[in-house]
Write a protein that holds these residues in place. Structure first.
Motif, short mmCIF file in Angstrom:
data_model
loop_
_atom_site.label_atom_id
_atom_site.label_comp_id
_atom_site.label_asym_id
_atom_site.label_seq_id
_atom_site.Cartn_x
_atom_site.Cartn_y
_atom_site.Cartn_z
N PRO A 44 -57.91 36.33 -22.99
CA PRO A 44 -58.80 36.14 -22.31
C PRO A 44 -59.61 34.96 -22.38
CG PRO A 44 -59.07 38.66 -23.51
CD PRO A 44 -57.68 37.64 -23.96
N TYR A 45 -59.12 34.14 -24.13
CA TYR A 45 -59.67 33.23 -24.14
C TYR A 45 -58.52 31.58 -23.18
CZ TYR A 45 -61.11 29.58 -27.69
OH TYR A 45 -62.01 28.69 -28.10
N LEU A 46 -57.99 32.52 -22.98
CA LEU A 46 -56.80 31.44 -21.36
C LEU A 46 -57.28 31.51 -20.05
CD1 LEU A 46 -53.24 31.31 -22.95
CD2 LEU A 46 -55.66 29.64 -23.37
N LYS A 47 -58.16 32.41 -19.65
CA LYS A 47 -58.33 32.88 -18.44
C LYS A 47 -59.46 32.05 -18.12
CE LYS A 47 -56.70 37.32 -16.79
NZ LYS A 47 -55.59 37.23 -15.75
N ASN A 48 -59.26 31.69 -17.04
CA ASN A 48 -60.32 30.68 -15.99
C ASN A 48 -59.83 29.13 -16.46
OD1 ASN A 48 -60.82 32.62 -13.86
ND2 ASN A 48 -62.25 33.82 -15.43
N LYS A 49 -59.06 28.55 -17.33
CA LYS A 49 -58.66 28.07 -17.94
C LYS A 49 -57.70 26.75 -16.87
CE LYS A 49 -61.60 28.18 -22.36
NZ LYS A 49 -61.42 28.27 -22.88
N VAL A 67 -44.51 30.68 -20.96
CA VAL A 67 -44.39 29.81 -19.39
C VAL A 67 -44.31 31.05 -18.42
CG1 VAL A 67 -44.49 28.46 -17.96
CG2 VAL A 67 -44.74 27.49 -20.17
N ASP A 68 -43.82 31.44 -18.36
CA ASP A 68 -43.38 32.73 -16.92
C ASP A 68 -43.71 33.76 -17.33
OD1 ASP A 68 -41.36 30.87 -16.51
OD2 ASP A 68 -39.12 31.98 -17.37
N SER A 69 -43.91 34.35 -18.59
CA SER A 69 -44.93 35.54 -19.02
C SER A 69 -46.32 35.33 -18.36
CB SER A 69 -44.66 35.67 -20.94
OG SER A 69 -43.50 36.59 -20.64
N LEU A 70 -46.81 33.90 -19.00
CA LEU A 70 -48.16 34.03 -19.05
C LEU A 70 -48.64 33.64 -17.59
CD1 LEU A 70 -48.85 31.59 -22.52
CD2 LEU A 70 -49.98 34.19 -21.86
N ARG A 71 -47.47 32.87 -16.84
CA ARG A 71 -48.34 33.41 -14.93
C ARG A 71 -48.50 33.85 -14.43
NH1 ARG A 71 -44.25 30.21 -12.34
NH2 ARG A 71 -45.71 29.37 -11.02
N LEU A 73 -49.02 36.47 -15.25
CA LEU A 73 -50.31 37.19 -15.97
C LEU A 73 -51.73 36.83 -15.39
CD1 LEU A 73 -49.66 38.28 -20.17
CD2 LEU A 73 -49.98 40.03 -18.15
N GLY A 74 -51.60 35.76 -14.78
CA GLY A 74 -52.69 34.63 -13.76
C GLY A 74 -53.27 33.86 -14.38
#
Length: 403
Positions: A44-49, A67-71, A73-74
């Motif tokens: 949630p801390y990284l969302k929309n950043k 990198v692949d996992s977080l990509r 997840l949007g």
């Protein structure tokens, strides 16, 4: 009707199965969970950043690159910052790494081990937050802590926050002399012992607290700590931390064997068993075990004693649990090889090695070489380390996260 013996067997089997499941669940719940694996704590801390990531092949969530996992997840990853050996760990030790576009993701990779060591203002201005997620091995001469400091410097200068996804330290003991800052170099930038006994996040807190950034700046950091971890736990790395630390044995032996980079003794670079063997051509007849370093692309293109038979010790069968439990650098191997080497005046000649540097830069002072050549015992050498280590240990307590 169920036979009584059969009934008792079924009940016993059921109890055994249930207890096994419970034990497995208990073990899973108490297992070490890295900062990166706690996705729910920081997603949630990284969302929309716009996110920058300082990562390499050790940066995994489960078994997948973070990198692949977080990509998936949007998360909007704008840039990748690669340390020594590069993002995919395909560069040899000390090799300059160029900027490139990652062919698998299309994300720009900015090298921090090429033309620059620190992200530029333009690099940092392009993101909202920086993430640092790299496995360290707990040694002053392993360059990840230098990269950490450089990234903290860039973030502090440009008012950006650094999110640290912490990982265990496989060599979490404190040993070796404190670096004399006269010997500050690319393999030693801070007044700390050879093994500093801290995780990356703890070390970041020390950098801030001790004012080691220029102009005593402080970097704003947010830490996702490791769960179920303490510094006494034995931790086996799931991914090799560098091309030449390609086994758990090499990781555990590294604090002791890397010191040989300041000598004429090969540590196995140029073989597929680096940092688990020691030897030199001049020791023929004194040791039975031998190996021959050759050029290996991506590991060691120009190894010490290339294409020469080296004679010495095979340490691959050392008891890793015992080495870890000892909690100290092994000096006996250095003392043994110095005594065995026929040309003492050549022992500390590291000019042929393309890997690291002089013994003074590695050990952190100019006293160790004199102590060894004078024939001092391990106990005498260690006694000279005690005042600095005692002071460091006291200072360290301000920054530790884990018991």
């Amino acid at each position: 009707m169920i036979h009584k013996p059969l009934f008792l067997f079924v009940i016993s089997l059921t109890i055994f199965q249930l207890s096994t499941v419970y034990a497995q669940q208990k073990n899973r719940s108490e297992a070490i969970i890295t900062g990166a694996d706690q996705v729910e704590a920081y997603l949630p801390y990284l969302k929309n950043k716009k996110v920058g990531m300082v990562v390499n092949q050790t940066s995994i969530i489960g078994k997948k690159l973070s990198v692949d996992s977080l990509r998936s997840l949007g998360i909007n990853i704008k840039s990748i910052f690669g340390p020594e050996h590069g993002f995919r760990a395909n560069a040899s030790n000390g090799a300059k790494v160029t900027d490139e576009i990652d062919p698998e993701t299309g994300i720009p990779i900015i090298s921090l081990y090429g033309k620059k060591r620190k992200p530029s203002k333009a690099d940092v201005d392009a993101i909202d937050i920086m993430v640092f997620d790299i496995q360290d091995v707990g040694c002053r001469f392993f360059t990840n802590i230098n990269t950490l400091a450089d990234v903290m410097e860039a973030c502090s200068e440009n008012n950006k926050e650094l999110l640290i996804l912490d990982r265990p330290n496989p060599n979490a003991y404190i040993d070796g002399p404190i670096l004399d800052m006269k010997f500050k170099s690319g393999i030693g930038k801070f007044p700390i012992p050879a093994t500093h006994g801290m995780t990356i996040a703890e070390f970041a807190q020390m950098i801030n607290g001790e004012g080691w950034l220029s102009a005593k700046r402080k970097c704003k950091i947010k830490i996702i700590p490791v769960k179920n971890y303490n510094h006494d736990l034995y931790y086996e790395l799931p991914v090799k931390p560098s091309p030449n630390l390609n086994s758990q044995a090499s990781v555990i032996l590294y604090p002791s064997l890397c010191l040989f980079e300041g000598t004429i003794i090969s540590q196995g670079r140029g073989t597929y068993m680096p940092f688990t063997v020691l030897g030199a051509p001049a020791l023929k007849g004194k040791y039975q075990f031998s190996f021959k370093p050759v050029s290996i692309k991506g590991m060691s293109e120009l190894p010490l004693h290339q294409d020469e038979e080296c004679f010495g010790l095979d340490l691959r069968n050392e008891n890793l649990d015992s080495l870890h439990a000892a909690g100290r650098i092994n000096l006996q191997w250095m003392i043994e090889f110095y005594k065995a080497y026929p040309k003492k005046e050549k022992f500390f000649d590291s000019s042929q090695s393309k890997a690291m540097g002089k013994i003074e830069n590695l050990i952190g002072n100019d006293l160790f070489k004199k102590q060894l050549t004078a024939g001092m015992s391990e106990e005498q050498i260690r006694k000279s380390w005690e005042p600095g280590l005692n002071k460091y240990k006291k200072m360290r307590t301000k920054y530790i996260i884990y018991p």
